[in-house]
Scaffold this motif. Sequence first.
Motif, PDB file in Angstrom:
ATOM      1  N   LYS A 100       8.775   6.078 -19.076  1.00  0.00           N
ATOM      2  CA  LYS A 100      10.055   6.725 -19.382  1.00  0.00           C
ATOM      3  C   LYS A 100      10.365   7.826 -18.365  1.00  0.00           C
ATOM      4  N   ALA A 101       9.359   8.584 -17.977  1.00  0.00           N
ATOM      5  CA  ALA A 101       9.573   9.654 -16.993  1.00  0.00           C
ATOM      6  C   ALA A 101      10.023   9.073 -15.653  1.00  0.00           C
ATOM      7  N   ILE A 102       9.430   7.946 -15.247  1.00  0.00           N
ATOM      8  CA  ILE A 102       9.846   7.314 -13.994  1.00  0.00           C
ATOM      9  C   ILE A 102      11.263   6.764 -14.134  1.00  0.00           C
ATOM     10  N   ASP A 103      11.593   6.193 -15.300  1.00  0.00           N
ATOM     11  CA  ASP A 103      12.971   5.729 -15.546  1.00  0.00           C
ATOM     12  C   ASP A 103      13.964   6.862 -15.307  1.00  0.00           C
ATOM     13  N   VAL A 104      13.669   8.008 -15.901  1.00  0.00           N
ATOM     14  CA  VAL A 104      14.586   9.149 -15.814  1.00  0.00           C
ATOM     15  C   VAL A 104      14.712   9.646 -14.377  1.00  0.00           C
ATOM     16  N   ILE A 105      13.595   9.835 -13.704  1.00  0.00           N
ATOM     17  CA  ILE A 105      13.673  10.386 -12.345  1.00  0.00           C
ATOM     18  C   ILE A 105      14.286   9.383 -11.372  1.00  0.00           C
ATOM     19  N   MET A 106      14.014   8.092 -11.536  1.00  0.00           N
ATOM     20  CA  MET A 106      14.631   7.095 -10.661  1.00  0.00           C
ATOM     21  C   MET A 106      16.144   7.050 -10.865  1.00  0.00           C
ATOM     22  N   THR A 107      16.598   7.188 -12.098  1.00  0.00           N
ATOM     23  CA  THR A 107      18.036   7.219 -12.369  1.00  0.00           C
ATOM     24  C   THR A 107      18.668   8.436 -11.699  1.00  0.00           C
ATOM     25  N   ARG A 108      17.994   9.572 -11.789  1.00  0.00           N
ATOM     26  CA  ARG A 108      18.524  10.796 -11.173  1.00  0.00           C
ATOM     27  C   ARG A 108      18.490  10.711  -9.640  1.00  0.00           C
ATOM     28  N   LEU A 109      17.442  10.091  -9.098  1.00  0.00           N
ATOM     29  CA  LEU A 109      17.372   9.897  -7.642  1.00  0.00           C
ATOM     30  C   LEU A 109      18.486   8.969  -7.176  1.00  0.00           C
ATOM     31  N   GLN A 149      10.196  -0.421 -14.540  1.00  0.00           N
ATOM     32  CA  GLN A 149      11.012  -1.387 -13.803  1.00  0.00           C
ATOM     33  C   GLN A 149      12.234  -0.732 -13.174  1.00  0.00           C
ATOM     34  N   ALA A 150      12.501   0.529 -13.513  1.00  0.00           N
ATOM     35  CA  ALA A 150      13.626   1.238 -12.903  1.00  0.00           C
ATOM     36  C   ALA A 150      13.450   1.316 -11.390  1.00  0.00           C
ATOM     37  N   SER A 151      12.204   1.365 -10.929  1.00  0.00           N
ATOM     38  CA  SER A 151      11.957   1.427  -9.487  1.00  0.00           C
ATOM     39  C   SER A 151      12.563   0.221  -8.787  1.00  0.00           C
ATOM     40  N   SER A 152      12.412  -0.947  -9.371  1.00  0.00           N
ATOM     41  CA  SER A 152      12.975  -2.148  -8.746  1.00  0.00           C
ATOM     42  C   SER A 152      14.435  -2.348  -9.118  1.00  0.00           C
ATOM     43  N   GLN A 153      14.823  -2.010 -10.340  1.00  0.00           N
ATOM     44  CA  GLN A 153      16.188  -2.260 -10.789  1.00  0.00           C
ATOM     45  C   GLN A 153      17.216  -1.361 -10.115  1.00  0.00           C
ATOM     46  N   LEU A 154      16.865  -0.112  -9.854  1.00  0.00           N
ATOM     47  CA  LEU A 154      17.822   0.835  -9.287  1.00  0.00           C
ATOM     48  C   LEU A 154      17.818   0.880  -7.765  1.00  0.00           C
ATOM     49  N   SER A 155      16.861   0.228  -7.151  1.00  0.00           N
ATOM     50  CA  SER A 155      16.732   0.251  -5.692  1.00  0.00           C
ATOM     51  C   SER A 155      17.604  -0.809  -5.035  1.00  0.00           C
ATOM     52  N   ASP A 156      18.096  -0.495  -3.855  1.00  0.00           N
ATOM     53  CA  ASP A 156      18.819  -1.503  -3.071  1.00  0.00           C
ATOM     54  C   ASP A 156      17.844  -2.450  -2.390  1.00  0.00           C
ATOM     55  N   GLY A 157      16.689  -1.951  -2.051  1.00  0.00           N
ATOM     56  CA  GLY A 157      15.683  -2.777  -1.392  1.00  0.00           C
ATOM     57  C   GLY A 157      14.293  -2.372  -1.817  1.00  0.00           C
ATOM     58  N   VAL A 158      13.409  -3.353  -1.888  1.00  0.00           N
ATOM     59  CA  VAL A 158      12.006  -3.084  -2.188  1.00  0.00           C
ATOM     60  C   VAL A 158      11.169  -3.895  -1.202  1.00  0.00           C
ATOM     61  N   TRP A 159      10.284  -3.205  -0.494  1.00  0.00           N
ATOM     62  CA  TRP A 159       9.408  -3.848   0.476  1.00  0.00           C
ATOM     63  C   TRP A 159       7.969  -3.578   0.093  1.00  0.00           C
ATOM     64  N   ALA A 160       7.163  -4.608   0.188  1.00  0.00           N
ATOM     65  CA  ALA A 160       5.730  -4.472  -0.091  1.00  0.00           C
ATOM     66  C   ALA A 160       4.977  -4.625   1.221  1.00  0.00           C
ATOM     67  N   LEU A 161       4.011  -3.746   1.427  1.00  0.00           N
ATOM     68  CA  LEU A 161       3.129  -3.839   2.588  1.00  0.00           C
ATOM     69  C   LEU A 161       1.775  -4.300   2.088  1.00  0.00           C
ATOM     70  N   GLU A 162       1.327  -5.462   2.573  1.00  0.00           N
ATOM     71  CA  GLU A 162       0.085  -6.064   2.100  1.00  0.00           C
ATOM     72  C   GLU A 162      -0.914  -6.125   3.252  1.00  0.00           C
ATOM     73  N   ARG A 163      -2.145  -5.711   2.949  1.00  0.00           N
ATOM     74  CA  ARG A 163      -3.200  -5.736   3.966  1.00  0.00           C
ATOM     75  C   ARG A 163      -4.534  -5.920   3.268  1.00  0.00           C
ATOM     76  N   ASN A 164      -5.381  -6.763   3.837  1.00  0.00           N
ATOM     77  CA  ASN A 164      -6.714  -6.967   3.292  1.00  0.00           C
ATOM     78  C   ASN A 164      -7.648  -5.926   3.902  1.00  0.00           C
ATOM     79  N   GLN A 165      -7.904  -4.857   3.171  1.00  0.00           N
ATOM     80  CA  GLN A 165      -8.731  -3.759   3.665  1.00  0.00           C
ATOM     81  C   GLN A 165     -10.201  -4.139   3.787  1.00  0.00           C
ATOM     82  N   GLN A 166     -10.607  -5.235   3.140  1.00  0.00           N
ATOM     83  CA  GLN A 166     -12.001  -5.660   3.187  1.00  0.00           C
ATOM     84  C   GLN A 166     -12.250  -6.708   4.262  1.00  0.00           C
ATOM     85  N   ALA A 167     -11.221  -7.138   4.971  1.00  0.00           N
ATOM     86  CA  ALA A 167     -11.376  -8.164   6.005  1.00  0.00           C
ATOM     87  C   ALA A 167     -12.178  -7.625   7.182  1.00  0.00           C
TER      88      ALA A 167
END
Length: 183
Positions: A100-109, A149-167
């Motif tokens: 809920k706290a993230i919902d609120v702050i993401m809406t305000r952002l 889910q507000a992070s994804s719902q309120l954003s115009d874009g979402v990018w994930a950076l994936e890396r195998n740190q154990q490779a």
Amino acid sequence: KVGMLMLEENVKRTAKGLMSVHTGKRLTTYHTLTEEEYKQAYEETLGTGRYVFYEHFGSLESDDLLHNIRYMACAEGCDFIILDHISIAISGLDIDNERKAIDVIMTRLRSLVEETGVGMFVISHLKRVDGQPAEEGGAISLSHLRGSQASSQLSDGVWALERNQQAEGKEKNLVRVRVLKNR
């Protein structure tokens, strides 16, 4: 111009990190530069006046966070603002519900972005999920964003950076960029 609210590190660490990227040398750990090289790296990065830092560590009241972001956008003229990261921004608040706290702050952002026109990059940690962990190069989806889910719902874009740190070898340094949302 870029405003940076890096809540897990001090300004000195952030500054050395920017200079490290510029020089290709990890200045925060073991690489050193001559005085002349350091001065040149500074002048070509921090000395340009294109960075505005927020001196703080850890959580802060959401009103203070929004006030500082608005200041960076309006008074400092920042084109983009980086908030690293959303979970720590609320971690010290007296709350019972992180989602809920993230919902609120993401809406305000989001409202602040609309009001000021500033571009904002909000870093989010990931939930622990079954299967291949993100630290081992697992594929990230929108449902992996921590807290809300507000992070994804309120954003115009979402990018994930994936890396195998154990490779091993060069594979350890390969990063896959996955576009999860592009509005």
